[in-house]
Design an enzyme around this catalytic site. Structure first.
Site, PDB file in Angstrom:
ATOM      1  N   THR A 124     -13.943  65.954 -54.668  1.00  0.00           N
ATOM      2  CA  THR A 124     -15.090  66.447 -53.193  1.00  0.00           C
ATOM      3  C   THR A 124     -14.381  66.387 -52.606  1.00  0.00           C
ATOM      4  OG1 THR A 124     -17.145  65.236 -53.951  1.00  0.00           O
ATOM      5  CG2 THR A 124     -17.183  65.989 -51.815  1.00  0.00           C
ATOM      6  N   GLU A 154     -17.545  68.780 -59.441  1.00  0.00           N
ATOM      7  CA  GLU A 154     -18.898  67.477 -60.386  1.00  0.00           C
ATOM      8  C   GLU A 154     -19.406  67.149 -59.630  1.00  0.00           C
ATOM      9  OE1 GLU A 154     -19.351  64.068 -60.040  1.00  0.00           O
ATOM     10  OE2 GLU A 154     -18.350  63.595 -58.294  1.00  0.00           O
ATOM     11  N   CYS A 266     -20.817  58.934 -52.950  1.00  0.00           N
ATOM     12  CA  CYS A 266     -20.312  59.677 -52.519  1.00  0.00           C
ATOM     13  C   CYS A 266     -21.228  59.772 -50.828  1.00  0.00           C
ATOM     14  CB  CYS A 266     -20.902  60.247 -53.525  1.00  0.00           C
ATOM     15  SG  CYS A 266     -19.951  60.388 -54.879  1.00  0.00           S
ATOM     16  N   LYS A 269     -20.318  59.264 -47.032  1.00  0.00           N
ATOM     17  CA  LYS A 269     -19.229  59.717 -46.898  1.00  0.00           C
ATOM     18  C   LYS A 269     -18.791  61.143 -46.822  1.00  0.00           C
ATOM     19  CE  LYS A 269     -16.429  60.548 -50.581  1.00  0.00           C
ATOM     20  NZ  LYS A 269     -15.606  61.686 -51.685  1.00  0.00           N
ATOM     21  N   LYS A 329     -27.577  50.901 -56.139  1.00  0.00           N
ATOM     22  CA  LYS A 329     -28.309  51.496 -56.611  1.00  0.00           C
ATOM     23  C   LYS A 329     -28.442  50.313 -58.008  1.00  0.00           C
ATOM     24  CE  LYS A 329     -26.571  55.639 -59.207  1.00  0.00           C
ATOM     25  NZ  LYS A 329     -26.966  56.684 -58.871  1.00  0.00           N
TER      26      LYS A 329
HETATM   27  C1  UDX Z   1     -25.105  60.952 -55.538  1.00  0.00           C
HETATM   28  C2  UDX Z   1     -25.417  62.785 -56.179  1.00  0.00           C
HETATM   29  O1  UDX Z   1     -26.299  62.280 -56.968  1.00  0.00           O
HETATM   30  C3  UDX Z   1     -24.395  63.393 -57.016  1.00  0.00           C
HETATM   31  O2  UDX Z   1     -24.671  64.312 -57.414  1.00  0.00           O
HETATM   32  C4  UDX Z   1     -22.963  63.552 -56.968  1.00  0.00           C
HETATM   33  O3  UDX Z   1     -22.519  63.853 -57.398  1.00  0.00           O
HETATM   34  C5  UDX Z   1     -22.618  61.967 -56.359  1.00  0.00           C
HETATM   35  O4  UDX Z   1     -23.696  61.111 -55.345  1.00  0.00           O
HETATM   36  P1  UDX Z   1     -24.769  58.787 -56.577  1.00  0.00           P
HETATM   37  O5  UDX Z   1     -23.883  58.708 -55.849  1.00  0.00           O
HETATM   38  O6  UDX Z   1     -24.478  58.262 -58.196  1.00  0.00           O
HETATM   39  O7  UDX Z   1     -25.186  60.108 -57.070  1.00  0.00           O
HETATM   40  O8  UDX Z   1     -25.938  58.355 -56.031  1.00  0.00           O
HETATM   41  P2  UDX Z   1     -28.110  58.526 -56.391  1.00  0.00           P
HETATM   42  O9  UDX Z   1     -28.189  58.344 -57.807  1.00  0.00           O
HETATM   43  O10 UDX Z   1     -27.622  59.920 -56.146  1.00  0.00           O
HETATM   44  O11 UDX Z   1     -28.232  57.950 -55.548  1.00  0.00           O
HETATM   45  C6  UDX Z   1     -27.675  58.207 -53.980  1.00  0.00           C
HETATM   46  C7  UDX Z   1     -28.398  56.634 -53.030  1.00  0.00           C
HETATM   47  O12 UDX Z   1     -29.370  56.867 -52.886  1.00  0.00           O
HETATM   48  C8  UDX Z   1     -28.309  55.601 -53.763  1.00  0.00           C
HETATM   49  O13 UDX Z   1     -28.452  54.167 -53.126  1.00  0.00           O
HETATM   50  C9  UDX Z   1     -30.052  55.339 -53.985  1.00  0.00           C
HETATM   51  O14 UDX Z   1     -30.452  53.811 -54.007  1.00  0.00           O
HETATM   52  C10 UDX Z   1     -30.837  56.179 -52.785  1.00  0.00           C
HETATM   53  N1  UDX Z   1     -32.214  56.928 -53.113  1.00  0.00           N
HETATM   54  C11 UDX Z   1     -31.951  57.344 -53.860  1.00  0.00           C
HETATM   55  C12 UDX Z   1     -33.032  56.634 -52.533  1.00  0.00           C
HETATM   56  O15 UDX Z   1     -33.224  56.019 -51.461  1.00  0.00           O
HETATM   57  N2  UDX Z   1     -34.212  57.058 -52.520  1.00  0.00           N
HETATM   58  C13 UDX Z   1     -33.375  57.947 -53.691  1.00  0.00           C
HETATM   59  O16 UDX Z   1     -35.560  58.983 -53.805  1.00  0.00           O
HETATM   60  C14 UDX Z   1     -33.242  58.477 -54.079  1.00  0.00           C
END
Ligand code: UDX
Length: 439
Positions: A124, A154, A266, A269, A329
């Site tokens: 990214t 990605e 992700c 940042k 998460k």
């Molecule tokens: C994210 C994007 O989903 C992905 O497409 C990208 O390529 C990378 O960043 P990721 O960082 O693995 O993926 O986590 P994601 O499942 O998106 O969750 C991000 C954060 O949001 C987590 O801390 C999660 O707990 C929080 N979250 C998610 C919420 O607080 N509420 C929600 O409804 C969904």
């Protein structure tokens, strides 16, 4: 058709991409600057936890389709398509992305590229980076203009990385020529034939897709968390509100879970780097709203600390606080910008003894915050606690028995930072249940 692919950078993204490309039947060579990491991967050991990925790695190592090296000359000699998968973290003391790993990767590889090749960025990056890298490749690769650059962002989620790589929602191909498009369509042929939509774009659009997607997701989370603030001020229930909103198909229920907010490597940042880039481009106003998205997200952490303090009668000094969850998460051991650990560390600074349990992330958390206490199981973490904070919604925490926990804590007080536990069950067992955005 089998291609000879290389993957430069074998962190979270690269290790997953290398194994997934081998799984599609390609011959893959992964490279990293870290010899220990390369040695481990070659043995089938992953340096992080990701469900299903170790199996994928080992299966493809055993099949002889996947190898690892630290040598850029070997990479250039082996591959026709080189994927750039190095990290682009937040620059210390700034919102902007730190592009040193991308720059170093290209600078090390380019002098060895002496025949036609396609370099494909997956990291990214700030919009405009790809055009610069393309020029750098033309200038510094012996094969000159025969080395082309494409951008193929990605979208994989941690915890679902294997599935997201092999069955993505979409494939975005930022290309500057029909030849590059044809090559990438051939590389992804099994995925495309399975029905995955392909979006073809220019380089800057492909770079923007990723940050735009993550900005939208972050905005959605902060939107519902802003509604939680309204609920807290009015006695309304944000869980019921979110449910009612989700029935509108234009809104939808995904990424509408209120709670402690987003963290990880992700979303935080990416939105900051996007704002920084917009500033450089003179269009900072277009993304001013992301400042608010970030601020709402940070306020949820402070609010969780406040809820815990209120439960303790206003003082952390000398109290024992149990924290369930350290990863940003569930189904991940990643603690980068973890809301759970941020809250735990703040409470520790305010004078409490903080006892943490996470099913997978204890070791990574200990590396960052060695002064917190870490426990291998929930019961030992909550024993003697004056309040229990549920901060990462691992499935196993949902099944905890409030009666069993109640017997070992000092007081039956629960703050559910993820709105994931059942208030009726916990209250029936004599616990006070507090959650963000709920009465
Ligand atoms: C994210 C994007 O989903 C992905 O497409 C990208 O390529 C990378 O960043 P990721 O960082 O693995 O993926 O986590 P994601 O499942 O998106 O969750 C991000 C954060 O949001 C987590 O801390 C999660 O707990 C929080 N979250 C998610 C919420 O607080 N509420 C929600 O409804 C969904």
């Amino acid at each position: 058709m089998t291609h000879r692919l290389t993957v430069v950078g074998t962190g979270y993204l690269g290790a997953t991409h290398a194994a997934a490309m081998a799984e599609l039947g390609h011959d893959v060579l992964g490279m990293d600057v870290d010899p220990a990491r390369i040695a481990a991967l070659a043995e089938g050991d992953l340096p992080f936890y990701e469900p299903g990925l170790a199996d994928l790695l080992r299966r493809n190592l055993a099949a002889g389709r996947l190898r690892f090296t630290v040598d850029p000359a070997e990479v250039a000699a082996f591959g026709d398509v080189h994927f750039l998968c190095v990290g682009t973290p937040q620059r210390p003391g700034s919102f902007a992305a730190d592009l040193r790993q991308v720059e170093t990767a290209v600078a090390r590889l380019a002098p060895h590229l002496d025949r036609p090749a396609l370099v494909v960025g997956k990291s990214t990056v700030p919009v405009g980076t790809a055009e610069q890298l393309a020029a750098q490749l033309r200038r510094t690769a012996p094969a000159g203009a025969d080395v082309e650059l494409a951008w193929n962002p990605e979208f994989l989620r941690e915890g679902f990385a294997v599935q997201d790589s092999l069955e993505p929602d979409r494939i975005v191909l930022g290309v500057a020529s029909a030849r590059a498009e044809a090559t990438l369509r051939a590389v992804y042929a099994p995925v495309i034939e399975a029905g995955t939509p392909v979006v073809i774009s220019d380089l800057p659009t492909a770079e923007l897709v990723k940050v735009a997607a993550n900005s939208f997701l972050a905005t959605k989370i902060s939107f519902i968390n802003a509604m939680a603030e309204l609920c807290e001020a009015t006695g309304a229930d944000v869980m019921v509100l979110a449910d009612a909103l989700a029935h509108d198909p234009r809104i939808g229920g995904q990424f509408l879970r209120p709670g402690l907010g987003f963290g990880g490597g992700c979303l935080p940042k990416d939105i900051r780097a996007f704002m920084a880039r917009a500033g450089e481009l003179g269009v900072d106003q277009a993304l001013t709203f992301l400042r608010e998205v970030d601020a709402i997200n940070q306020r949820r952490r402070a609010r969780t600390v406040d809820l815990a303090r209120a439960e303790l009668g206003g003082e952390f000094e000398g109290r024992t606080v149990a924290v369930l969850g350290a990863a940003f998460k569930p189904n991940s051991d990643d603690v980068r910008d973890s809301p759970a650990l941020d809250v735990a560390a703040t409470i520790h600074e305010l004078g409490a003894v903080v006892r943490v349990h996470d099913p997978k992330a204890n070791a990574n958390a200990q590396g960052r915050f060695p002064l917190l206490e870490y426990h291998d199981d929930v019961l030992s973490a909550v024993t003697g606690a004056d309040v229990v904070l549920h901060l990462t919604e691992w499935a196993q925490f949902r099944d905890l028995d409030p009666e069993v926990l109640g017997r070992v804590v000092a007081a039956r007080r629960l703050v559910d930072g993820r709105n994931a536990l059942d208030p009726v069950r916990w209250r029936a067992a004599g616990w006070t249940y507090r959650a963000l955005g709920r009465p």
